[in-house]
Design an enzyme around this catalytic site. Structure first.
Site, PDB file in Angstrom:
ATOM      1  N   GLN A 158       7.764   4.331  -3.809  1.00  0.00           N
ATOM      2  CA  GLN A 158       6.725   4.039  -4.990  1.00  0.00           C
ATOM      3  C   GLN A 158       6.514   5.663  -5.766  1.00  0.00           C
ATOM      4  OE1 GLN A 158       3.858   2.544  -1.476  1.00  0.00           O
ATOM      5  NE2 GLN A 158       3.530   1.900  -3.854  1.00  0.00           N
ATOM      6  N   GLU A 183       2.891  -1.241   7.980  1.00  0.00           N
ATOM      7  CA  GLU A 183       2.256  -2.392   8.030  1.00  0.00           C
ATOM      8  C   GLU A 183       3.083  -3.373   9.062  1.00  0.00           C
ATOM      9  OE1 GLU A 183       0.963  -3.685   3.914  1.00  0.00           O
ATOM     10  OE2 GLU A 183      -0.535  -1.724   4.060  1.00  0.00           O
ATOM     11  N   HIS A 190       8.739   2.718   4.844  1.00  0.00           N
ATOM     12  CA  HIS A 190       7.624   1.963   4.055  1.00  0.00           C
ATOM     13  C   HIS A 190       8.215   1.043   2.966  1.00  0.00           C
ATOM     14  CE1 HIS A 190       3.269   2.668   2.771  1.00  0.00           C
ATOM     15  NE2 HIS A 190       3.874   1.614   2.396  1.00  0.00           N
TER      16      HIS A 190
HETATM   17  C1  BGC Z   1       0.966  -0.905   1.004  1.00  0.00           C
HETATM   18  C2  BGC Z   1       0.837   0.108  -0.363  1.00  0.00           C
HETATM   19  C3  BGC Z   1       0.748  -0.231  -1.223  1.00  0.00           C
HETATM   20  C4  BGC Z   1      -0.731  -0.258  -1.035  1.00  0.00           C
HETATM   21  C5  BGC Z   1      -1.870  -0.858  -2.394  1.00  0.00           C
HETATM   22  C6  BGC Z   1      -0.560  -0.834   1.484  1.00  0.00           C
HETATM   23  O1  BGC Z   1      -0.264  -2.216   1.992  1.00  0.00           O
HETATM   24  O2  BGC Z   1       1.584   0.068   2.386  1.00  0.00           O
HETATM   25  O3  BGC Z   1       2.731   0.732  -0.364  1.00  0.00           O
HETATM   26  O4  BGC Z   1       0.979   0.335  -2.639  1.00  0.00           O
HETATM   27  O5  BGC Z   1      -0.929  -1.652  -0.311  1.00  0.00           O
HETATM   28  O6  BGC Z   1      -1.062  -2.127  -3.133  1.00  0.00           O
END
Ligand code: BGC
Length: 432
Positions: A19, A158, A113
């Site tokens: 990102q 996650e 990630h």
């Molecule tokens: C993720 C990020 C994402 C953020 C906002 C999270 O669930 O780990 O990668 O940018 O949410 O949507």
């Protein structure tokens, strides 16, 4: 009222390699973004050029007052082809860790990630029985090279994301609208299309493509559990001083009469089923953005007058406290908030969100719950996956034409709290 946080609390912000870094060319996302007919709003390209500007970014984080940086190491950079480890990429992350140390910043490193190396996906991806061993081998290599610099590892970010995706796709197929679901469906439903694109790229059947952010079979879930546990074992063997945990994205799950069973089912799928595989971890990485309220027919739509974030979900910073309290009933270990934040172009709402979320964290600590750190998502505006750069979660704004960084008032605000370890004021019951 002044609220004091314990000494040694980790105050920081999070990012993820793909990102922010830019040019993650060996990853599955890079391929999907750059394909003809791609479903991505835009390409990550050079993202916010963090691969080049990490020194300045870490120094800025420290200057603002934070003492912790959560970032991810990119598997596709470390192992661009199966079994070939890239020395330059390792040197890069060695230097990132060194710069953290020079700035008195504690690094919290995520090993995966969302993005995976292209070769992993063409070899069966996250449903393959070989993926846990492959993931553990990559983690072992990183720890052998860099372990002495790494105090905390989140193995998988996650690990429960496929569950959220499955639910949203199901509701979408049943005809729900984005407003009814209350979370960003566009992002989620497009995940399905990834597979078609990748099968074309790799010349393998559609049914054999299994990226991380996708629907998962029972075997696939098993691979996630195993990947976490095998990585944990490998990391501990090589680097016994490193604390290892997993992160899950958790809604504050609530129900109205008649919705209790749906809520219980959600809690089981999103959290409870992971417990056996996390119970021997050193910490839990808790990530929360909003709440989910269930009624007799499932997830309830947002109230008409609910304040919504850029992502379409409800502005609800109090969710963090409830989730911490729920988690503690089931998991006896230190908790780090590894993500919590808001996509908004109104930075005053980010400040309110931070204050209200931190009040909840403080109340938990006051009750003896071992919350040991708060890492805001995100350090800076970045590439929000399918939605490109349009969603702004950052404490720091980035002008992508010049790559100039400009801290927002919320960055100074969180930095001040971190520096003084105190939270002032009574914004808890503030309404939108
Ligand atoms: C993720 C990020 C994402 C953020 C906002 C999270 O669930 O780990 O990668 O940018 O949410 O949507």
């Amino acid at each position: 009222m002044t609220l004091h946080f314990p000494e040694g609390f980790l105050w920081g912000a999070s990012t993820a390699a793909h990102q922010v870094e830019g040019n993650n060319t060996h990853s599955d996302f890079w391929l999907m973004e750059n394909m003809e007919g791609s479903t991505f709003k835009e390409r990550s390209g050079s993202a916010v050029d963090h691969y080049r500007l990490y020194k300045e970014d870490i120094a800025l984080l420290a200057e603002l007052g934070m003492n912790t940086y959560r970032f991810s190491i990119e598997w596709a950079r470390i192992e661009p082809e199966e079994g070939r480890f890239d020395e330059q990429a390792l040197d890069h992350y060695r230097d990132v860790l060194k710069v953290c140390r020079e700035n008195n910043v504690t690094p919290v490193v995520t090993m995966h990630h969302f993005t995976s190396p292209q070769w992993l996906i063409s070899a069966g991806g996250w449903e393959s029985m070989e993926t846990p061993a492959r993931f553990a081998r990559y983690c072992a290599h990183v720890m052998r090279e860099l372990g002495e610099w790494i105090p905390y590892v989140c193995t998988i970010n996650e690990a429960n994301s496929s569950i959220a995706i499955a639910k949203i796709i199901k509701r979408y197929k049943l005809g729900a609208t984005a407003a009814q679901v209350g979370i960003n469906m566009e992002k989620m439903t497009q995940m399905e299309k990834y597979n078609v694109q990748l099968s074309q790229a790799f010349g393998i059947p559609h049914s054999d493509v299994h990226t991380f952010l996708a629907l998962r079979t029972e075997q696939g879930m098993d691979m996630i559990f195993k990947a976490h546990m095998e990585a944990r074992t490998a990391i501990r063997e090589i680097s016994p001083h490193t604390q290892v945990g997993l992160t899950l994205s958790l809604y504050d799950v609530l129900s109205v009469p008649g919705g209790e069973e749906h809520a219980e089912h959600a809690l089981h799928e999103e959290f409870l089923q992971f417990i056996p595989y996390m119970k021997d971890d050193d910490f839990f990485g808790l990530q929360n953005y909003t709440r989910a309220v269930y009624g007799p027919d499932g997830l309830l739509p947002l109230a008409e007058d609910a304040e919504k974030t850029q992502m379409g979900y409800e502005f609800y910073p109090e969710g963090l406290e409830s989730v911490i309290r729920y988690v503690t009933k089931h998991l006896d270990m230190p908790i780090y908030i590894t993500e919590n934040g808001i996509g908004t172009d109104d930075d005053t709402r980010r400040i309110a969100f931070i204050d209200r979320a931190l009040k909840g964290v403080h109340a938990c600590i006051a009750d003896g719950i071992p919350v040991k750190g708060y890492m805001h998502w995100s350090l800076m505006d970045n590439f929000e996956w399918q939605l490109g750069f349009s969603k702004t979660f950052g404490l720091i704004e980035v002008d992508r034409t010049t790559m100039e960084r400009k801290p927002k008032p919320s960055a100074f605000h969180l930095g001040e709290i971190a520096k003084r370890n105190v939270l002032e004021g009574g914004t808890r019951n503030e309404t939108a």
